[in-house]
Write an enzyme that holds these catalytic residues in place. Structure first.
Site, mmCIF file in Angstrom:
data_model
loop_
_atom_site.group_PDB
_atom_site.id
_atom_site.type_symbol
_atom_site.label_atom_id
_atom_site.label_comp_id
_atom_site.label_asym_id
_atom_site.label_seq_id
_atom_site.Cartn_x
_atom_site.Cartn_y
_atom_site.Cartn_z
ATOM 1 N N HIS A 1 -6.301 -6.297 -2.683
ATOM 2 C CA HIS A 1 -7.167 -6.399 -1.500
ATOM 3 C C HIS A 1 -7.401 -7.844 -1.081
ATOM 4 O O HIS A 1 -8.249 -8.117 -0.240
ATOM 5 C CB HIS A 1 -8.502 -5.702 -1.758
ATOM 6 C CG HIS A 1 -8.409 -4.216 -1.739
ATOM 7 N ND1 HIS A 1 -9.484 -3.392 -1.970
ATOM 8 C CD2 HIS A 1 -7.363 -3.380 -1.515
ATOM 9 C CE1 HIS A 1 -9.111 -2.133 -1.902
ATOM 10 N NE2 HIS A 1 -7.816 -2.096 -1.627
ATOM 11 N N ARG B 1 0.826 -1.214 0.000
ATOM 12 C CA ARG B 1 0.000 0.000 0.000
ATOM 13 C C ARG B 1 0.861 1.266 0.000
ATOM 14 O O ARG B 1 0.510 2.271 -0.632
ATOM 15 C CB ARG B 1 -0.908 -0.017 1.233
ATOM 16 C CG ARG B 1 -1.979 1.055 1.253
ATOM 17 C CD ARG B 1 -3.053 0.710 2.257
ATOM 18 N NE ARG B 1 -4.051 1.755 2.358
ATOM 19 C CZ ARG B 1 -4.222 2.535 3.430
ATOM 20 N NH1 ARG B 1 -3.455 2.361 4.492
ATOM 21 N NH2 ARG B 1 -5.150 3.461 3.453
ATOM 22 N N HIS C 1 0.327 4.211 -2.689
ATOM 23 C CA HIS C 1 0.019 5.582 -2.294
ATOM 24 C C HIS C 1 1.126 6.551 -2.697
ATOM 25 O O HIS C 1 0.871 7.734 -2.908
ATOM 26 C CB HIS C 1 -0.226 5.649 -0.780
ATOM 27 C CG HIS C 1 -1.586 5.179 -0.384
ATOM 28 N ND1 HIS C 1 -2.377 5.842 0.532
ATOM 29 C CD2 HIS C 1 -2.322 4.116 -0.794
ATOM 30 C CE1 HIS C 1 -3.528 5.205 0.680
ATOM 31 N NE2 HIS C 1 -3.512 4.148 -0.110
ATOM 32 N N VAL D 1 0.575 9.761 -6.155
ATOM 33 C CA VAL D 1 0.711 11.190 -5.840
ATOM 34 C C VAL D 1 1.995 11.701 -6.481
ATOM 35 O O VAL D 1 3.085 11.539 -5.936
ATOM 36 C CB VAL D 1 0.736 11.430 -4.317
ATOM 37 C CG1 VAL D 1 0.829 12.919 -4.012
ATOM 38 C CG2 VAL D 1 -0.522 10.853 -3.675
ATOM 39 N N ASN E 1 -4.201 8.778 4.356
ATOM 40 C CA ASN E 1 -2.986 8.197 4.933
ATOM 41 C C ASN E 1 -2.889 8.278 6.453
ATOM 42 O O ASN E 1 -2.298 7.408 7.090
ATOM 43 C CB ASN E 1 -1.751 8.881 4.347
ATOM 44 C CG ASN E 1 -1.629 8.705 2.848
ATOM 45 O OD1 ASN E 1 -2.149 7.760 2.278
ATOM 46 N ND2 ASN E 1 -0.943 9.627 2.188
#
Length: 366
Positions: A227, A96, A100, A104, A128
């Site tokens: 997931h 993850r 993330h 960005v 976050n």
């Protein structure tokens, strides 16, 4: 390898950004600090004009550290393995972190930066804060790499390698990570709030989110398969179990004869309180990276609203076709997952003279 994207085929290592324009509103930028606003604006302008990444993704290579730091990948893998032995949940956490980071402004380790003068850390952004973990694992790996090969291995590359190793160590596929990224000199708090998908996102929003990164529908379905490991807080799935929306409940029962799965979720997460109580994203095989996630969502048993909409909001059946394929063929899912992870890991990387190799992943070099 030639990768298929929304814009067609392209040469190896290039990420084509989407051709469809993205409508922006001035409110998206009204509260950004000036430097951050400039960076986000330039990034989005590139998308609007169908630009390819300008950061020299083609310079990433498999054996980047073969001469510079030959033990780099071994050090990363060993320490990921140790971390997972202590806490298997770190597998999902490290995967993850990489996701993330890449969503960005690109895969540049900006997510690892702490807040500093004039800069708010991405760690404090809504998706976050009190959620991302694994920073101490990356810190330890970086410390050991600095002892072995000072100012050589980037934090961005560590994230990419750690994510790969975490997946494989939980039973998933292994892939060759392209290396040679540099670390960013700044973070983007506003970018983290803008670009990272929410757990209750609609299918339309998810598709748009991935398109903004040059990722297509197949990548969306494939990467959603991550997931199959990890957990989510009650706060992030309460809406899915208490709101009578068909998109949250595949085959929703209007007479409220709740399924066993929903009863289990309600026992974990009451309608009020216990916001920080966790439930596994995959109730069947929570610690193993496999294709069970796709079997789950076909039965309406995805934990998050954004999991179930892959089926319930798929009007033309294209996504459902991918889900069925992965649910019935784990090898196909693994091969596709490796391909999409390589593709995601190439988003807007910094190379050459761009960025730096941080000595400490939490701070830019003095």
């Amino acid at each position: 390898m030639v990768v298929s994207t929304l814009g067609g085929t392209k040469a190896p290592g290039k990420i084509l950004l989407p051709k469809q324009p993205i409508l922006l509103h001035h409110s998206h930028f009204s509260s950004f600090p000036s430097m951050e606003s400039m960076r986000l604006t330039l990034f989005l302008i590139g998308i609007l004009f169908n630009a390819t990444t300008l950061s020299g993704v083609e310079l990433l290579v498999h054996d980047y550290y073969k001469e510079k730091c030959p033990l780099a990948e071994d050090i990363v893998r060993h320490n990921v393995e140790v971390a997972l032995l202590k806490d298997p949940r770190f597998a999902a956490s490290l995967l993850r972190l990489h996701f993330h980071d890449c969503f960005v402004m690109g895969c540049d380790a900006s997510v690892l930066l702490d807040s500093g003068e004039g800069m708010t850390s991405e760690k404090l952004a809504g998706p976050n804060v009190n959620s991302l973990r694994g920073f101490e694992v990356i810190d330890k790996i970086k410390y050991l790499l600095e002892e072995e090969c000072p100012i050589t291995v980037s934090c961005a590359d560590i994230l990419a390698m750690a994510a790969r190793d975490a997946v494989q160590l939980r039973g998933g596929p292994r892939w060759e990570v392209l290396l040679g990224r540099k670390d960013s000199l700044e973070s983007s708090f506003s970018g983290a709030n803008l670009f990272i998908p929410a757990p209750n996102s609609s299918l339309e929003v998810l598709i748009d989110n991935f398109k903004q990164q040059g990722l297509d529908i197949e990548d969306l379905v494939t990467l959603s398969g991550s997931h199959t490991i990890g957990r989510a807080k009650c706060l992030n799935f309460r809406q899915r179990i208490y709101e009578a929306k068909e998109e949250y409940h595949h085959g929703y029962d209007h007479y409220k004869r709740y399924t066993k799965f929903r009863r289990i979720l309600r026992s974990i997460c009451p309608i009020e309180g216990r916001d920080n109580k966790f439930a596994p994203l995959d109730l069947q095989t929570p610690k193993r990276f496999d294709n069970q996630y796709f079997i789950n969502i076909l039965g309406g048993n995805g934990l998050l609203g954004s999991d179930n909409v892959l089926i319930t909001q798929d009007l033309d059946g294209q996504i459902t076709e991918h889900v069925w394929a992965y649910a019935s063929n784990e090898k196909l899912f693994f091969a596709s997952f490796a391909k999409s992870m390589i593709k995601m890991g190439n988003i807007n990387v910094l190379t050459g003279d761009e960025g730096e190799i941080r000595r400490n992943c939490r701070f830019v070099n003095a």
